[in-house]
Design an enzyme around this catalytic site. Structure first.
Site, PDB file in Angstrom:
ATOM      1  CB  SER A 108       5.123  -5.611   3.245  1.00 45.95           C
ATOM      2  OG  SER A 108       5.110  -6.497   2.147  1.00 45.95           O
TER       3      SER A 108
ATOM      4  CE1 TYR B 146       5.974  -1.431  -0.162  1.00 48.87           C
ATOM      5  CE2 TYR B 146       6.365  -3.768  -0.438  1.00 48.87           C
ATOM      6  CZ  TYR B 146       5.557  -2.736  -0.010  1.00 48.87           C
ATOM      7  OH  TYR B 146       4.343  -3.014   0.574  1.00 48.87           O
TER       8      TYR B 146
HETATM    9  N1  LIG Z   1      -1.686  -4.283  -1.201  1.00 53.07           N
HETATM   10  C1  LIG Z   1      -0.859  -5.213  -0.808  1.00 53.07           C
HETATM   11  O1  LIG Z   1      -0.854  -6.326  -1.360  1.00 53.07           O
HETATM   12  C2  LIG Z   1       0.070  -4.961   0.354  1.00 53.07           C
HETATM   13  C3  LIG Z   1       0.893  -6.008   0.787  1.00 53.07           C
HETATM   14  C4  LIG Z   1       1.755  -5.796   1.849  1.00 53.07           C
HETATM   15  C5  LIG Z   1       1.786  -4.568   2.480  1.00 53.07           C
HETATM   16  N2  LIG Z   1       0.996  -3.566   2.035  1.00 53.07           N
HETATM   17  C6  LIG Z   1       1.085  -2.273   2.741  1.00 53.07           C
HETATM   18  O2  LIG Z   1      -0.210  -1.830   3.093  1.00 53.07           O
HETATM   19  C7  LIG Z   1      -0.231  -0.421   3.189  1.00 53.07           C
HETATM   20  C8  LIG Z   1      -1.403   0.135   2.400  1.00 53.07           C
HETATM   21  O3  LIG Z   1      -1.188  -0.137   1.027  1.00 53.07           O
HETATM   22  P1  LIG Z   1      -2.342  -0.291  -0.047  1.00 53.07           P
HETATM   23  O4  LIG Z   1      -2.223  -1.626  -0.630  1.00 53.07           O
HETATM   24  O5  LIG Z   1      -3.630   0.162   0.514  1.00 53.07           O
HETATM   25  O6  LIG Z   1      -1.807   0.736  -1.159  1.00 53.07           O
HETATM   26  P2  LIG Z   1      -2.510   1.936  -1.916  1.00 53.07           P
HETATM   27  O7  LIG Z   1      -3.916   1.594  -2.288  1.00 53.07           O
HETATM   28  O8  LIG Z   1      -1.556   2.333  -2.995  1.00 53.07           O
HETATM   29  O9  LIG Z   1      -2.567   3.052  -0.798  1.00 53.07           O
HETATM   30  C9  LIG Z   1      -1.430   3.739  -0.377  1.00 53.07           C
HETATM   31  C10 LIG Z   1      -1.851   4.786   0.611  1.00 53.07           C
HETATM   32  O10 LIG Z   1      -0.687   5.550   0.984  1.00 53.07           O
HETATM   33  C11 LIG Z   1      -0.976   6.915   0.788  1.00 53.07           C
HETATM   34  N3  LIG Z   1       0.200   7.657   0.325  1.00 53.07           N
HETATM   35  C12 LIG Z   1       1.029   7.345  -0.685  1.00 53.07           C
HETATM   36  N4  LIG Z   1       1.925   8.330  -0.873  1.00 53.07           N
HETATM   37  C13 LIG Z   1       1.627   9.296   0.035  1.00 53.07           C
HETATM   38  C14 LIG Z   1       2.167  10.568   0.332  1.00 53.07           C
HETATM   39  N5  LIG Z   1       3.200  11.085  -0.362  1.00 53.07           N
HETATM   40  N6  LIG Z   1       1.615  11.277   1.335  1.00 53.07           N
HETATM   41  C15 LIG Z   1       0.558  10.803   2.023  1.00 53.07           C
HETATM   42  N7  LIG Z   1       0.002   9.598   1.801  1.00 53.07           N
HETATM   43  C16 LIG Z   1       0.529   8.867   0.808  1.00 53.07           C
HETATM   44  C17 LIG Z   1      -2.042   6.961  -0.286  1.00 53.07           C
HETATM   45  O11 LIG Z   1      -2.818   8.128  -0.134  1.00 53.07           O
HETATM   46  P3  LIG Z   1      -2.957   9.277  -1.254  1.00 53.07           P
HETATM   47  O12 LIG Z   1      -2.769   8.669  -2.587  1.00 53.07           O
HETATM   48  O13 LIG Z   1      -4.312   9.866  -0.992  1.00 53.07           O
HETATM   49  O14 LIG Z   1      -1.871  10.225  -0.894  1.00 53.07           O
HETATM   50  C18 LIG Z   1      -2.874   5.757   0.045  1.00 53.07           C
HETATM   51  O15 LIG Z   1      -3.827   6.066   1.017  1.00 53.07           O
HETATM   52  C19 LIG Z   1       1.140   0.029   2.691  1.00 53.07           C
HETATM   53  O16 LIG Z   1       1.982   0.278   3.785  1.00 53.07           O
HETATM   54  C20 LIG Z   1       1.643  -1.141   1.900  1.00 53.07           C
HETATM   55  O17 LIG Z   1       3.047  -1.171   1.815  1.00 53.07           O
HETATM   56  C21 LIG Z   1       0.150  -3.725   0.990  1.00 53.07           C
END
Ligand SMILES: NC(=O)c1ccc[n+]([C@@H]2O[C@H](COP(=O)([O-])OP(=O)(O)OC[C@H]3O[C@@H](n4cnc5c(N)ncnc54)[C@H](OP(=O)(O)O)[C@@H]3O)[C@@H](O)[C@H]2O)c1
Length: 263
Positions: free
Chosen positions: A132, A145
């Site tokens: 990120s 984070y």
């Molecule tokens: N959204 C943004 O603006 C943004 C910006 C920078 C980086 N990112 C990065 O992008 C990636 C995806 O994030 P997102 O935005 O798609 O977030 P999200 O919608 O909250 O998704 C998070 C994912 O991680 C999984 N997860 C969380 N806890 C878990 C656990 N204990 N065991 C297994 N899986 C787990 C969740 O699956 P379950 O709930 O099904 O377990 C879900 O599929 C992350 O690495 C995040 O840090 C996001």
């Protein structure tokens, strides 16, 4: 590595960005193994994309081991799962810190450790880690984070150097604020005027490009945010003063409130 016909293990497939990556990989002809905790979402994705699914809680070490065993051969690992782990340090319990580190850092490292030897034997494979911009510069109320995303950046960078010339590529992807779906969109936080976002599809495209062209680091953010992150490295105090003026405190509070349920 070529994506068509390759077996891709994708963590965090059920999330906002993970679903976009799943679809993009399926459209590219990948054989998908999708994982996350939410079985229903996994089943829907499996049906829509013809994917294999393995439910796993990455904060549980036995689940990580089972995932590795059940996955079998993996050509491409995309470590995308994470908890937002936002909020002031004092608002965290030690258990919540552990969970953030297990999911955001330990699981990606252990998966890479388990899957790399077979890739090295085949002299082909790819490991991608979703960091990120929070892995380039810190901000208020996201210190845990930040720690986890800096860790992934360091790991990917070191491993890329180590695996150079082996046929196994390593990438890290650095999204900024992503609209429509995912942990930022779900938080309900609003950005100061003029701060632009990218879409989950933009992240998916960056992932595919990174894997296919073995790119070391790829940002998915507007130039202003990328420059801010660079400034955060070169002149951290100046960058912090600028982001305070742009309303970082408010955004930090909005993350703390909007993402508390995801700890
Ligand atoms: N959204 C943004 O603006 C943004 C910006 C920078 C980086 N990112 C990065 O992008 C990636 C995806 O994030 P997102 O935005 O798609 O977030 P999200 O919608 O909250 O998704 C998070 C994912 O991680 C999984 N997860 C969380 N806890 C878990 C656990 N204990 N065991 C297994 N899986 C787990 C969740 O699956 P379950 O709930 O099904 O377990 C879900 O599929 C992350 O690495 C995040 O840090 C996001």
């Amino acid at each position: 590595v070529k994506i068509p016909g390759s077996t891709v293990l994708l963590t965090g497939a059920t999330g906002g960005i993970g679903q976009a990556i799943s679809r993009a990989l399926a459209a590219r002809g990948a054989e998908l193994i999708l994982t996350g905790r939410r079985g229903e979402q996994l089943a829907e994705l499996a049906l829509a994309l013809g994917a294999r699914t393995i439910p796993a809680d990455l904060s549980v070490r036995a689940d990580v081991d089972d995932l590795i065993e059940q996955a079998g051969r993996v050509d491409i690992l995309i470590s995308n799962a994470a908890l937002p782990a936002s909020g002031s340090l004092a608002s965290f319990t030690a258990e919540e810190i552990d969970r953030a580190l297990e999911v955001n850092v330990r699981a990606p490292l252990v998966l890479a450790n388990a899957l790399t030897p077979a890739m090295l034997e085949r002299r082909e494979g790819h490991l991608l880690f979703m960091s990120s911009l929070a892995g380039r510069a810190g901000s208020t109320r996201t210190s845990i984070y930040n720690a986890s995303k800096f860790a992934l950046r360091g790991f990917a960078s070191g491993l890329r150097a180590e695996l150079h010339g082996t046929g196994v590529g390593v990438s890290a992807v650095f999204p900024g604020f992503i609209r429509d779906a995912g942990m930022f969109a779900d938080s309900g936080a609003t950005l100061p005027r003029g701060v632009r976002t990218r879409s989950p599809q933009d992240v998916a495209r960056a992932v595919i490009g990174a894997v296919e062209h073995n790119r070391g680091e790829v940002d998915v953010a507007p130039l202003s945010l990328r420059l801010g992150a660079v400034l955060g490295t070169l002149a951290p105090d100046t960058a912090a003063a600028m982001s305070r003026r742009l309303g970082a405190e408010e955004i930090g509070r909005a993350f703390e409130d909007g993402q508390r349920t995801k700890r």
